[in-house]
Design an enzyme around this catalytic site. Structure first.
Site, PDB file in Angstrom:
ATOM      1  N   CYS A 143       0.297   7.416 -10.579  1.00  0.00           N
ATOM      2  CA  CYS A 143      -0.016   6.345  -9.628  1.00  0.00           C
ATOM      3  C   CYS A 143      -1.489   5.967  -9.703  1.00  0.00           C
ATOM      4  CB  CYS A 143       0.338   6.795  -8.205  1.00  0.00           C
ATOM      5  SG  CYS A 143       0.232   5.462  -7.000  1.00  0.00           S
ATOM      6  N   TYR A 163       0.851  -1.200   0.000  1.00  0.00           N
ATOM      7  CA  TYR A 163       0.000   0.000   0.000  1.00  0.00           C
ATOM      8  C   TYR A 163       0.881   1.242   0.000  1.00  0.00           C
ATOM      9  CZ  TYR A 163      -3.761  -3.218   0.711  1.00  0.00           C
ATOM     10  OH  TYR A 163      -4.645  -4.245   0.512  1.00  0.00           O
ATOM     11  N   SER A 164       0.570   2.178  -0.889  1.00  0.00           N
ATOM     12  CA  SER A 164       1.317   3.445  -0.931  1.00  0.00           C
ATOM     13  C   SER A 164       1.018   4.223   0.341  1.00  0.00           C
ATOM     14  CB  SER A 164       0.855   4.305  -2.106  1.00  0.00           C
ATOM     15  OG  SER A 164       0.896   3.587  -3.309  1.00  0.00           O
ATOM     16  N   GLU A 179       4.046   4.326 -10.948  1.00  0.00           N
ATOM     17  CA  GLU A 179       3.725   3.176 -10.105  1.00  0.00           C
ATOM     18  C   GLU A 179       2.249   2.869 -10.314  1.00  0.00           C
ATOM     19  OE1 GLU A 179       6.220   2.329  -6.368  1.00  0.00           O
ATOM     20  OE2 GLU A 179       4.282   2.980  -5.591  1.00  0.00           O
TER      21      GLU A 179
HETATM   22  C1  LIG Z   1       3.080  -0.596  -5.111  1.00  0.00           C
HETATM   23  C2  LIG Z   1       1.599  -0.813  -4.827  1.00  0.00           C
HETATM   24  C3  LIG Z   1       0.926   0.128  -4.094  1.00  0.00           C
HETATM   25  C4  LIG Z   1      -0.439  -0.045  -3.852  1.00  0.00           C
HETATM   26  N1  LIG Z   1      -1.086   0.908  -3.142  1.00  0.00           N
HETATM   27  C5  LIG Z   1      -2.397   0.777  -2.896  1.00  0.00           C
HETATM   28  C6  LIG Z   1      -3.083   1.807  -2.174  1.00  0.00           C
HETATM   29  O1  LIG Z   1      -2.511   2.832  -1.778  1.00  0.00           O
HETATM   30  N2  LIG Z   1      -4.391   1.612  -1.924  1.00  0.00           N
HETATM   31  C7  LIG Z   1      -5.063   0.492  -2.374  1.00  0.00           C
HETATM   32  O2  LIG Z   1      -6.258   0.384  -2.099  1.00  0.00           O
HETATM   33  N3  LIG Z   1      -4.417  -0.460  -3.066  1.00  0.00           N
HETATM   34  C8  LIG Z   1      -3.105  -0.348  -3.314  1.00  0.00           C
HETATM   35  N4  LIG Z   1      -2.449  -1.343  -4.003  1.00  0.00           N
HETATM   36  C9  LIG Z   1      -3.169  -2.582  -4.314  1.00  0.00           C
HETATM   37  C10 LIG Z   1      -3.077  -3.566  -3.087  1.00  0.00           C
HETATM   38  O3  LIG Z   1      -1.741  -4.034  -2.938  1.00  0.00           O
HETATM   39  C11 LIG Z   1      -3.956  -4.808  -3.211  1.00  0.00           C
HETATM   40  O4  LIG Z   1      -3.656  -5.441  -4.428  1.00  0.00           O
HETATM   41  C12 LIG Z   1      -5.440  -4.519  -3.164  1.00  0.00           C
HETATM   42  O5  LIG Z   1      -5.787  -3.929  -1.908  1.00  0.00           O
HETATM   43  C13 LIG Z   1      -6.231  -5.831  -3.295  1.00  0.00           C
HETATM   44  O6  LIG Z   1      -5.793  -6.729  -2.320  1.00  0.00           O
HETATM   45  P1  LIG Z   1      -6.793  -7.732  -1.577  1.00  0.00           P
HETATM   46  O7  LIG Z   1      -5.984  -8.580  -0.674  1.00  0.00           O
HETATM   47  O8  LIG Z   1      -7.933  -7.009  -0.996  1.00  0.00           O
HETATM   48  O9  LIG Z   1      -7.355  -8.590  -2.774  1.00  0.00           O
HETATM   49  P2  LIG Z   1      -6.963 -10.120  -3.110  1.00  0.00           P
HETATM   50  O10 LIG Z   1      -7.570 -11.027  -2.134  1.00  0.00           O
HETATM   51  O11 LIG Z   1      -5.489 -10.175  -3.294  1.00  0.00           O
HETATM   52  O12 LIG Z   1      -7.688 -10.258  -4.476  1.00  0.00           O
HETATM   53  C14 LIG Z   1      -7.170  -9.631  -5.591  1.00  0.00           C
HETATM   54  C15 LIG Z   1      -7.342 -10.562  -6.757  1.00  0.00           C
HETATM   55  O13 LIG Z   1      -8.720 -10.694  -7.038  1.00  0.00           O
HETATM   56  C16 LIG Z   1      -8.916 -10.809  -8.417  1.00  0.00           C
HETATM   57  N5  LIG Z   1      -9.797  -9.726  -8.848  1.00  0.00           N
HETATM   58  C17 LIG Z   1      -9.754  -8.425  -8.468  1.00  0.00           C
HETATM   59  N6  LIG Z   1     -10.730  -7.738  -9.051  1.00  0.00           N
HETATM   60  C18 LIG Z   1     -11.392  -8.607  -9.819  1.00  0.00           C
HETATM   61  C19 LIG Z   1     -12.504  -8.484 -10.687  1.00  0.00           C
HETATM   62  N7  LIG Z   1     -13.115  -7.303 -10.857  1.00  0.00           N
HETATM   63  N8  LIG Z   1     -12.918  -9.583 -11.340  1.00  0.00           N
HETATM   64  C20 LIG Z   1     -12.313 -10.776 -11.167  1.00  0.00           C
HETATM   65  N9  LIG Z   1     -11.252 -10.941 -10.358  1.00  0.00           N
HETATM   66  C21 LIG Z   1     -10.799  -9.877  -9.705  1.00  0.00           C
HETATM   67  C22 LIG Z   1      -7.563 -10.705  -9.078  1.00  0.00           C
HETATM   68  O14 LIG Z   1      -7.102 -12.010  -9.292  1.00  0.00           O
HETATM   69  C23 LIG Z   1      -6.725 -10.030  -8.033  1.00  0.00           C
HETATM   70  O15 LIG Z   1      -5.368 -10.383  -8.136  1.00  0.00           O
HETATM   71  C24 LIG Z   1      -1.109  -1.186  -4.307  1.00  0.00           C
HETATM   72  C25 LIG Z   1      -0.403  -2.135  -5.057  1.00  0.00           C
HETATM   73  C26 LIG Z   1       0.925  -1.959  -5.324  1.00  0.00           C
HETATM   74  C27 LIG Z   1       1.652  -2.984  -6.125  1.00  0.00           C
HETATM   75  N1  LIG Z   2       1.319   2.240  -6.504  1.00  0.00           N
HETATM   76  C1  LIG Z   2       0.370   1.497  -7.002  1.00  0.00           C
HETATM   77  O1  LIG Z   2       0.596   0.613  -7.787  1.00  0.00           O
HETATM   78  C2  LIG Z   2      -0.996   1.760  -6.528  1.00  0.00           C
HETATM   79  C3  LIG Z   2      -1.220   2.688  -5.534  1.00  0.00           C
HETATM   80  C4  LIG Z   2      -2.520   2.948  -5.153  1.00  0.00           C
HETATM   81  C5  LIG Z   2      -3.564   2.256  -5.778  1.00  0.00           C
HETATM   82  N2  LIG Z   2      -3.285   1.345  -6.704  1.00  0.00           N
HETATM   83  C6  LIG Z   2      -4.365   0.651  -7.435  1.00  0.00           C
HETATM   84  O2  LIG Z   2      -4.968   1.638  -8.268  1.00  0.00           O
HETATM   85  C7  LIG Z   2      -6.297   1.319  -8.503  1.00  0.00           C
HETATM   86  C8  LIG Z   2      -7.215   2.519  -8.191  1.00  0.00           C
HETATM   87  O3  LIG Z   2      -8.445   2.025  -8.088  1.00  0.00           O
HETATM   88  P1  LIG Z   2      -9.600   2.695  -7.289  1.00  0.00           P
HETATM   89  O4  LIG Z   2     -10.631   1.646  -7.219  1.00  0.00           O
HETATM   90  O5  LIG Z   2      -9.073   3.353  -6.082  1.00  0.00           O
HETATM   91  O6  LIG Z   2     -10.031   3.817  -8.308  1.00  0.00           O
HETATM   92  P2  LIG Z   2     -11.477   4.378  -8.603  1.00  0.00           P
HETATM   93  O7  LIG Z   2     -11.970   5.075  -7.419  1.00  0.00           O
HETATM   94  O8  LIG Z   2     -12.306   3.358  -9.245  1.00  0.00           O
HETATM   95  O9  LIG Z   2     -11.040   5.484  -9.683  1.00  0.00           O
HETATM   96  C9  LIG Z   2     -10.399   5.120 -10.835  1.00  0.00           C
HETATM   97  C10 LIG Z   2     -10.731   6.172 -11.879  1.00  0.00           C
HETATM   98  O10 LIG Z   2      -9.979   5.906 -13.030  1.00  0.00           O
HETATM   99  C11 LIG Z   2     -10.871   5.775 -14.133  1.00  0.00           C
HETATM  100  N3  LIG Z   2     -10.324   4.889 -15.140  1.00  0.00           N
HETATM  101  C12 LIG Z   2     -10.707   3.633 -15.492  1.00  0.00           C
HETATM  102  N4  LIG Z   2      -9.998   3.203 -16.538  1.00  0.00           N
HETATM  103  C13 LIG Z   2      -9.162   4.199 -16.880  1.00  0.00           C
HETATM  104  C14 LIG Z   2      -8.193   4.360 -17.887  1.00  0.00           C
HETATM  105  N5  LIG Z   2      -7.931   3.410 -18.779  1.00  0.00           N
HETATM  106  N6  LIG Z   2      -7.522   5.509 -17.958  1.00  0.00           N
HETATM  107  C15 LIG Z   2      -7.742   6.495 -17.075  1.00  0.00           C
HETATM  108  N7  LIG Z   2      -8.674   6.422 -16.090  1.00  0.00           N
HETATM  109  C16 LIG Z   2      -9.362   5.271 -15.992  1.00  0.00           C
HETATM  110  C17 LIG Z   2     -12.146   5.262 -13.511  1.00  0.00           C
HETATM  111  O11 LIG Z   2     -13.243   5.535 -14.386  1.00  0.00           O
HETATM  112  P3  LIG Z   2     -14.494   4.568 -14.580  1.00  0.00           P
HETATM  113  O12 LIG Z   2     -14.526   3.649 -13.420  1.00  0.00           O
HETATM  114  O13 LIG Z   2     -15.660   5.493 -14.659  1.00  0.00           O
HETATM  115  O14 LIG Z   2     -14.241   3.872 -15.893  1.00  0.00           O
HETATM  116  C18 LIG Z   2     -12.202   6.117 -12.290  1.00  0.00           C
HETATM  117  O15 LIG Z   2     -12.645   7.403 -12.583  1.00  0.00           O
HETATM  118  C19 LIG Z   2      -6.587   0.092  -7.648  1.00  0.00           C
HETATM  119  O16 LIG Z   2      -6.445  -1.049  -8.477  1.00  0.00           O
HETATM  120  C20 LIG Z   2      -5.482   0.111  -6.604  1.00  0.00           C
HETATM  121  O17 LIG Z   2      -5.211  -1.161  -6.068  1.00  0.00           O
HETATM  122  C21 LIG Z   2      -2.024   1.102  -7.109  1.00  0.00           C
END
Ligand SMILES: Cc1cc2nc3c(=O)[nH]c(=O)nc-3n(C[C@H](O)[C@H](O)[C@H](O)COP(=O)(O)OP(=O)(O)OC[C@H]3O[C@@H](n4cnc5c(N)ncnc54)[C@H](O)[C@@H]3O)c2cc1C
Ligand SMILES: NC(=O)c1ccc[n+]([C@@H]2O[C@H](COP(=O)([O-])OP(=O)(O)OC[C@H]3O[C@@H](n4cnc5c(N)ncnc54)[C@H](OP(=O)(O)O)[C@@H]3O)[C@@H](O)[C@H]2O)c1
Length: 362
Positions: A320, A143-144, A360
């Site tokens: 991000c 998680y970031s 990221e």
């Molecule tokens: C560097 C980094 C930073 C991140 N920062 C954040 C952050 O700040 N906040 C945040 O909320 N998350 C963040 N994430 C994402 C976070 O790490 C988790 O992946 C996320 O919270 C989901 O984990 P979980 O254990 O709840 O889900 P899990 O139990 O791990 O389930 C996830 C799995 O469910 C399946 N899945 C998910 N959606 C669907 C769908 N719609 N249909 C079918 N299958 C699906 C996929 O196989 C997926 O891999 C970050 C990820 C990375 C890599």
């Molecule tokens: N460092 C990391 O890797 C990191 C850090 C934090 C979070 N995450 C991940 O980032 C994701 C954020 O999801 P969320 O559920 O918090 O977001 P959210 O509230 O659903 O918002 C995402 C927004 O992006 C839009 N979107 C969808 N497809 C897009 C595209 N191709 N280009 C640009 N915008 C698009 C969505 O629009 P519509 O839904 O209307 O299509 C919505 O407005 C999660 O998967 C989380 O795990 C990763």
């Protein structure tokens, strides 16, 4: 030595909000940040100089020597590993999306007692309680970090996250809840949480206080940018006074899912010359062609200005959130670069090398 300046920040109210035992510090609607003196390491001494050249075409701007943020000796990684995680305590956990938003996002604060020395832009790992289908402990999820290094209480003793609750329907029509996000969103104040890290150098902030910092976030991808922006606009540091331009683009589905809006508006009031804020609300807004307002659609409205900024040596772009956003942003950049005879893929490589293009996405 650094101090957290006094700032009052509202978190949206919610019926499902849980509040901490530390009521003397945090009230349900407002967190008050009192002046707390603390010791802040001067990190500039250990920096390494990197030389980057961009000679894509004769028109591509040349990159000059700059201080690397990633080689900084003071950045700690992996202090805590899954076998021996740090046990933090949940101090606050509050829903920050409206009740009509599609999905729930929560802001949570954990105690660290200063044991997790993270920097703005890093992440932590969380190991959910319980075991997986094979009876093994759950794997960590990253998680970031959503707080600045000083933390939300300004005492360097907490770390905050912004977590979206993952719930989806599988092929069989069953509702599936993500393991760690649901564990976190359901955490009650006082509960223990296993933390690993800190990790990550990609998203570290530029050191230059006069830099232009363009932040592109979708949904919870806002987390590292809240961390940057608190350092820039809510805190006082002897070795860092932001006087550049911070430009945040945030993409969310509905206005009820706009994260930390009140905080960002407060920052804008404090520093109107140094902070620009643009939202892309995908399910409520469209552009002049009637297209869905994604973050890249909003950026396209400022395309020329963004391209001009990108050509400066002290402009740093950070992206991000959702993986899908990267392609959309590349598409805009490609067309802008092409106008000047520059190949975007090559130019982006140079920017990445110079740590000016930081991604990221997940
Ligand atoms: C560097 C980094 C930073 C991140 N920062 C954040 C952050 O700040 N906040 C945040 O909320 N998350 C963040 N994430 C994402 C976070 O790490 C988790 O992946 C996320 O919270 C989901 O984990 P979980 O254990 O709840 O889900 P899990 O139990 O791990 O389930 C996830 C799995 O469910 C399946 N899945 C998910 N959606 C669907 C769908 N719609 N249909 C079918 N299958 C699906 C996929 O196989 C997926 O891999 C970050 C990820 C990375 C890599
Ligand atoms: N460092 C990391 O890797 C990191 C850090 C934090 C979070 N995450 C991940 O980032 C994701 C954020 O999801 P969320 O559920 O918090 O977001 P959210 O509230 O659903 O918002 C995402 C927004 O992006 C839009 N979107 C969808 N497809 C897009 C595209 N191709 N280009 C640009 N915008 C698009 C969505 O629009 P519509 O839904 O209307 O299509 C919505 O407005 C999660 O998967 C989380 O795990 C990763």
């Amino acid at each position: 030595m650094a101090t957290a300046v006094s700032a009052a920040v509202s978190l949206p109210s919610s019926k499902s909000t849980s509040f901490p035992t530390r009521t003397s510090i945090i009230s349900p609607e407002k967190i008050n940040f009192n002046k707390v003196p603390l010791y802040y390491r001067n990190v500039s001494g250990g920096s390494r100089l990197v030389t980057i050249r961009a000679q894509v075409t004769t028109e591509a701007p040349a990159k000059v020597e700059k201080i690397s943020k990633k080689q900084d000796e003071g950045v700690v990684v992996n202090k805590f590993r899954p076998k021996e995680p740090y046990i933090g305590r949940c101090l606050l956990n509050t829903k920050i999306t409206g009740d009509d938003a599609p999905g729930e996002t929560w802001h949570m604060v954990f105690s660290t007692e200063g044991e997790i020395p993270y920097r703005e832009g890093q992440s932590i790992g969380v190991i959910a309680d319980g075991v997986d289908a094979n009876g093994k402990p759950h794997k960590l999820r990253l998680y970031s970090i959503a707080s600045s290094a000083l933390g939300d209480f300004g005492d360097s003793k907490t770390v905050s996250l912004c977590v979206k609750r993952l719930v989806y329907t599988n092929d069989k029509g069953e509702e599936v809840k993500g393991v760690c996000s649901n564990f976190l969103c359901d955490l009650k104040p006082g509960a223990d949480v296993k933390i690993t890290g800190p990790v990550g150098k990609e998203m570290l902030m530029p050191k230059d206080p006069n830099a232009t910092v363009i932040m592109l976030g979708t949904g919870t991808g806002i987390a590292p940018f809240r961390s940057f922006l608190w350092k820039m606009f809510f805190e006082k540091h002897d070795d860092y006074k932001f006087n550049g331009l911070a430009w945040l683009f945030l993409g969310v589905p509905t206005s009820s899912s706009l994260l930390y809006k009140e905080e960002f508006e407060k920052m804008k009031e404090k520093a109107p010359e140094n902070f620009r804020l643009d939202f892309a609300v995908s399910r409520e807004q469209t552009n002049e062609k009637g297209e869905k307002m994604y973050i890249q659609t909003r950026m396209a409205q400022y395309a020329e200005e963004l391209w001009t900024l990108l050509k400066k040596d002290n402009t740093f772009v950070y992206m991000c959130g959702l993986k899908g956003m990267e392609q959309g942003i590349d598409d805009i950049m490609s067309s802008l670069a092409a106008k000047e005879g520059i190949d975007w893929a090559d130019y982006k490589k140079q920017l990445k090398k110079a740590e000016q293009w930081n991604v990221e996405v997940y």
